[in-house]
Structure formats: structure tokens, C-alpha cells
Write a protein that holds these residues in place. Sequence first.
Motif, short mmCIF file in Angstrom:
data_model
loop_
_atom_site.label_atom_id
_atom_site.label_comp_id
_atom_site.label_asym_id
_atom_site.label_seq_id
_atom_site.Cartn_x
_atom_site.Cartn_y
_atom_site.Cartn_z
N SER A 17 -91.94 20.66 -23.48
CA SER A 17 -90.78 19.80 -23.29
C SER A 17 -90.00 19.65 -24.58
O SER A 17 -88.78 19.67 -24.58
N HIS A 45 -82.28 5.58 -20.95
CA HIS A 45 -83.02 5.31 -19.72
C HIS A 45 -84.49 5.12 -20.09
O HIS A 45 -85.00 5.72 -21.04
N TYR A 48 -86.44 5.19 -15.54
CA TYR A 48 -85.27 5.49 -14.71
C TYR A 48 -84.23 4.37 -14.67
O TYR A 48 -83.22 4.51 -14.02
N ASP A 63 -84.14 10.08 -24.59
CA ASP A 63 -83.70 9.20 -23.50
C ASP A 63 -82.28 8.68 -23.72
O ASP A 63 -81.62 8.26 -22.78
N GLN A 81 -75.20 13.38 -17.60
CA GLN A 81 -76.44 14.06 -17.23
C GLN A 81 -77.47 13.84 -18.34
O GLN A 81 -77.18 13.99 -19.53
N SER A 82 -78.68 13.49 -17.96
CA SER A 82 -79.76 13.25 -18.91
C SER A 82 -80.13 14.53 -19.65
O SER A 82 -80.19 15.61 -19.05
N ASN A 84 -83.19 14.94 -21.18
CA ASN A 84 -84.59 15.27 -20.93
C ASN A 84 -84.95 15.28 -19.44
O ASN A 84 -86.09 15.58 -19.10
N TYR A 85 -84.01 14.98 -18.58
CA TYR A 85 -84.18 15.12 -17.14
C TYR A 85 -82.95 15.85 -16.59
O TYR A 85 -82.11 15.24 -15.93
N TYR A 88 -80.50 15.01 -13.49
CA TYR A 88 -80.51 13.57 -13.25
C TYR A 88 -79.27 12.97 -13.93
O TYR A 88 -78.95 13.33 -15.06
N PRO A 101 -81.99 11.61 -9.59
CA PRO A 101 -81.77 13.04 -9.41
C PRO A 101 -80.50 13.29 -8.59
O PRO A 101 -80.18 12.51 -7.68
#
Length: 169
Positions: A17, A45, A48, A63, A81-82, A84-85, A88, A101
Motif C-alpha cells: 500500500s 477521512h 470513512y 487520509d 477522490q481519496s 488511499n481509497y 472512493y 465507494p
Amino acid sequence: MVILLKKLAVAIIPLASLVTFQAVAGEEGFTSLQSFNYPSHYIRHASYRAQISEIHSELDKSDATFKIVDGLADKNCISFQSLNYPGYYLRHRSYEIWLDPHVADDLYEKDATFCERSGLADPSATTFESLNYPGHFIRHRNYKLFINTGSGDLFKADATFWKTSPLAK
């Protein structure tokens, strides 16, 4: 032997990651958003839920880093848009801001689209207005993020942010 394998899997995932974060964060379009009236706090975040907080760790930095993309429901606005996700986005649900998501759904895409405005507390900063709730702005209250209407100096300061270099490198 099974226990050893579980420990190895846990050690490998975060390393993979971290490599992904470094590769993505160097791309254009990433930013972090600093609170106008709490300058040591950034939008991020956690579990979430969108909030402002001080940033201490590498996870906090990830985050608190978002890719600004064309608005999912209106290309004249933006979506967050995140880092690290991927996939999402920050969106409002029941006036609270969450990291959810992406769903190819008209309501989701409107909830995740915000229009940039001159900062309510300082025109050189930025305020983000909800696309589908005109007059409602992203603001922090008790360190959590919401979309709200309002007036007065406190509301204006809570709804104003500085776009900064991405915290995650």
C-alpha cells in the motif's frame, strides 16, 4: 505454521500500500485542504467519516490527500477522490460528509459533486458548495464535516479552506 503465514500477510500488505501511495501522490491534481480557522487541521477521512484533524502520521497524511477530479455530476464542479481509497469519494448523506465507494447512480454522483466558490471568510481561500443542495456548503462542526447553510463569522470561517500541496508524498 499458519500463525506465521498470517503474520507475513499482515506485514506485506501495508508495504504494498505504501508503494502505491508514493506512486499515485506524485501525480497532478492531488491536494490537501487546510481549515481556515483551525490552521493546524486538515480535511481527512477516518473510519470513512470526513473530519478535520491535526496530521501526525503517514496514514493521516494519506487520509488527508485527495485527487481533485471533474465533478461526477457536473464537469464545471469538482469531486474529491481519496488517495488511499481510489474510487472512493467524499459525498454527503443526511447532511454529513462520508467517504463512500463510487456508485454509478445519479444521486450518489450529485452528492459527491461540489462547486468551488470564493472563500466565505477570505476570498483568496475556497468554499465548496453542494451541487444538489445549492446554498449548502462543506463546513466543519465539532471536527466533523457537514453540508450546511448559515451566516455569521463562525459559519463563514468553518466553511473556508486553503488548498495546499498534498500532504502524502
